[in-house]
Design a protein around this motif. Structure first.
Motif, PDB file in Angstrom:
ATOM      1  N   GLU A  62     114.157  52.151  -5.580  1.00 14.98           N
ATOM      2  CA  GLU A  62     113.448  52.839  -6.641  1.00 14.98           C
ATOM      3  C   GLU A  62     111.941  52.602  -6.576  1.00 14.98           C
ATOM      4  N   SER A  63     111.513  51.605  -5.854  1.00 12.36           N
ATOM      5  CA  SER A  63     110.095  51.264  -5.838  1.00 12.36           C
ATOM      6  C   SER A  63     109.400  51.893  -4.641  1.00 12.36           C
ATOM      7  N   TYR A  64     108.087  51.938  -4.747  1.00 19.13           N
ATOM      8  CA  TYR A  64     107.258  52.412  -3.655  1.00 19.13           C
ATOM      9  C   TYR A  64     105.916  51.707  -3.753  1.00 19.13           C
ATOM     10  N   THR A  65     105.158  51.791  -2.686  1.00 16.81           N
ATOM     11  CA  THR A  65     103.882  51.103  -2.598  1.00 16.81           C
ATOM     12  C   THR A  65     102.746  52.114  -2.704  1.00 16.81           C
ATOM     13  N   LEU A  66     101.683  51.715  -3.354  1.00 20.17           N
ATOM     14  CA  LEU A  66     100.478  52.547  -3.413  1.00 20.17           C
ATOM     15  C   LEU A  66      99.457  51.998  -2.426  1.00 20.17           C
ATOM     16  N   SER A  67      98.886  52.880  -1.606  1.00 21.75           N
ATOM     17  CA  SER A  67      97.780  52.432  -0.765  1.00 21.75           C
ATOM     18  C   SER A  67      96.577  52.194  -1.665  1.00 21.75           C
ATOM     19  N   LYS A  68      95.602  51.496  -1.150  1.00 26.81           N
ATOM     20  CA  LYS A  68      94.396  51.206  -1.932  1.00 26.81           C
ATOM     21  C   LYS A  68      93.709  52.508  -2.338  1.00 26.81           C
ATOM     22  N   HIS A  69      93.661  53.455  -1.418  1.00 24.10           N
ATOM     23  CA  HIS A  69      93.032  54.749  -1.680  1.00 24.10           C
ATOM     24  C   HIS A  69      93.779  55.508  -2.770  1.00 24.10           C
ATOM     25  N   ALA A  70      95.104  55.536  -2.678  1.00 22.06           N
ATOM     26  CA  ALA A  70      95.910  56.242  -3.682  1.00 22.06           C
ATOM     27  C   ALA A  70      95.771  55.577  -5.047  1.00 22.06           C
ATOM     28  N   ALA A  71      95.736  54.257  -5.075  1.00 21.49           N
ATOM     29  CA  ALA A  71      95.617  53.545  -6.344  1.00 21.49           C
ATOM     30  C   ALA A  71      94.309  53.896  -7.044  1.00 21.49           C
ATOM     31  N   SER A  72      93.210  53.940  -6.294  1.00 22.54           N
ATOM     32  CA  SER A  72      91.921  54.278  -6.909  1.00 22.54           C
ATOM     33  C   SER A  72      91.903  55.729  -7.381  1.00 22.54           C
ATOM     34  N   ARG A  73      92.499  56.633  -6.609  1.00 16.58           N
ATOM     35  CA  ARG A  73      92.548  58.034  -7.023  1.00 16.58           C
ATOM     36  C   ARG A  73      93.401  58.215  -8.277  1.00 16.58           C
ATOM     37  N   LEU A  74      94.561  57.567  -8.319  1.00 19.28           N
ATOM     38  CA  LEU A  74      95.442  57.705  -9.482  1.00 19.28           C
ATOM     39  C   LEU A  74      94.818  57.070 -10.724  1.00 19.28           C
ATOM     40  N   LYS A  75      94.023  56.052 -10.528  1.00 21.87           N
ATOM     41  CA  LYS A  75      93.329  55.429 -11.654  1.00 21.87           C
ATOM     42  C   LYS A  75      92.328  56.414 -12.253  1.00 21.87           C
ATOM     43  N   GLU A  76      91.629  57.160 -11.400  1.00 20.50           N
ATOM     44  CA  GLU A  76      90.689  58.185 -11.850  1.00 20.50           C
ATOM     45  C   GLU A  76      91.402  59.304 -12.607  1.00 20.50           C
ATOM     46  N   ILE A  77      92.604  59.643 -12.155  1.00 21.49           N
ATOM     47  CA  ILE A  77      93.361  60.743 -12.750  1.00 21.49           C
ATOM     48  C   ILE A  77      94.076  60.303 -14.030  1.00 21.49           C
TER      49      ILE A  77
ATOM     50  N   PHE B 192      97.035  58.394 -14.414  1.00 19.27           N
ATOM     51  CA  PHE B 192      98.494  58.525 -14.392  1.00 19.27           C
ATOM     52  C   PHE B 192      99.107  57.422 -15.246  1.00 19.27           C
ATOM     53  N   THR B 193     100.169  57.760 -15.956  1.00 19.93           N
ATOM     54  CA  THR B 193     100.867  56.806 -16.818  1.00 19.93           C
ATOM     55  C   THR B 193     102.092  56.251 -16.107  1.00 19.93           C
ATOM     56  N   GLU B 194     102.773  55.337 -16.774  1.00 17.92           N
ATOM     57  CA  GLU B 194     104.017  54.758 -16.255  1.00 17.92           C
ATOM     58  C   GLU B 194     105.074  55.856 -16.047  1.00 17.92           C
TER      59      GLU B 194
ATOM     60  N   ASP C  34     104.510  58.988 -15.386  1.00 16.29           N
ATOM     61  CA  ASP C  34     104.107  59.747 -14.203  1.00 16.29           C
ATOM     62  C   ASP C  34     104.526  59.017 -12.930  1.00 16.29           C
ATOM     63  N   MET C  35     104.350  57.712 -12.925  1.00 17.18           N
ATOM     64  CA  MET C  35     104.726  56.920 -11.750  1.00 17.18           C
ATOM     65  C   MET C  35     106.236  56.957 -11.521  1.00 17.18           C
ATOM     66  N   ASN C  36     107.008  56.981 -12.597  1.00 22.78           N
ATOM     67  CA  ASN C  36     108.464  57.096 -12.467  1.00 22.78           C
ATOM     68  C   ASN C  36     108.859  58.439 -11.881  1.00 22.78           C
ATOM     69  N   GLU C  37     108.157  59.500 -12.258  1.00 22.25           N
ATOM     70  CA  GLU C  37     108.426  60.831 -11.701  1.00 22.25           C
ATOM     71  C   GLU C  37     108.121  60.859 -10.208  1.00 22.25           C
ATOM     72  N   ILE C  38     107.063  60.194  -9.808  1.00 24.63           N
ATOM     73  CA  ILE C  38     106.736  60.113  -8.378  1.00 24.63           C
ATOM     74  C   ILE C  38     107.849  59.374  -7.643  1.00 24.63           C
ATOM     75  N   GLY C  39     108.389  58.325  -8.253  1.00 29.91           N
ATOM     76  CA  GLY C  39     109.516  57.603  -7.666  1.00 29.91           C
ATOM     77  C   GLY C  39     110.710  58.512  -7.455  1.00 29.91           C
ATOM     78  N   LYS C  40     110.957  59.420  -8.397  1.00 35.31           N
ATOM     79  CA  LYS C  40     112.045  60.395  -8.237  1.00 35.31           C
ATOM     80  C   LYS C  40     111.762  61.320  -7.059  1.00 35.31           C
ATOM     81  N   GLY C  41     110.480  61.661  -6.873  1.00 32.36           N
ATOM     82  CA  GLY C  41     110.098  62.491  -5.735  1.00 32.36           C
ATOM     83  C   GLY C  41     110.404  61.808  -4.411  1.00 32.36           C
ATOM     84  N   PHE C  42     110.145  60.495  -4.339  1.00 33.39           N
ATOM     85  CA  PHE C  42     110.489  59.736  -3.134  1.00 33.39           C
ATOM     86  C   PHE C  42     111.991  59.817  -2.873  1.00 33.39           C
TER      87      PHE C  42
END
Length: 128
Positions: free
Chosen positions: A47-62, A64-66, A68-76
């Motif tokens: 169920e888990s996934y890793t964020l690259s440093k670049h993705a983490a900074s971009r998602l912080k700008e956007i 994203f909530t918890e 949203d992160m769960n929905e991305i996990g479903k996408g994986f």
């Protein structure tokens, strides 16, 4: 003369005997057995996934909530079930480039920034 260490005690190799212990290997009702613990860890990893440093900074700008992160996990999970290796996930006007094999979110690109960009080496698109 050599020694073996068994349960923290040294025993000469010539007189190798296990110490008498009162170990009950039966499943106790109040304890979780090894198989349950193993399955829980496997499920966590799936169920888990890793964020690259670049993705983490971009998602912080956007912002994203918890949820949203769960929905991305479903996408994986969806992409993995279909056998994808590298995927673009579309979620809330954001394109998320992900390595499904490594369970890593590589980058996030908002719709405005994505104009006239090309995503290469992608074998699937997941629309969330």
């Amino acid at each position: 003369m050599g020694f073996r260490i068994i349960n923290g005690q040294a025993y000469p190799i010539g007189n190798f005997q296990l110490p008498e212990q009162n170990i009950n290997y039966k499943n106790n009702d109040n304890k979780t057995n090894f198989n349950d613990i193993l399955q829980n860890e496997i499920n966590k990893n799936n169920e888990s996934y890793t964020l690259s440093k670049h993705a983490a900074s971009r998602l912080k700008e956007i912002n994203f909530t918890e949820a949203d992160m769960n929905e991305i996990g479903k996408g994986f999970k969806i992409a993995e079930e279909k056998g994808s290796k590298n995927s673009v996930m579309i979620y809330k006007n954001v394109a998320l480039v992900a390595s499904i094999e490594n369970r890593t979110l590589i980058t996030a690109v908002e719709k405005e920034r994505a104009k006239e960009n090309i995503f290469t080496n992608i074998d699937s698109v997941v629309i969330l």
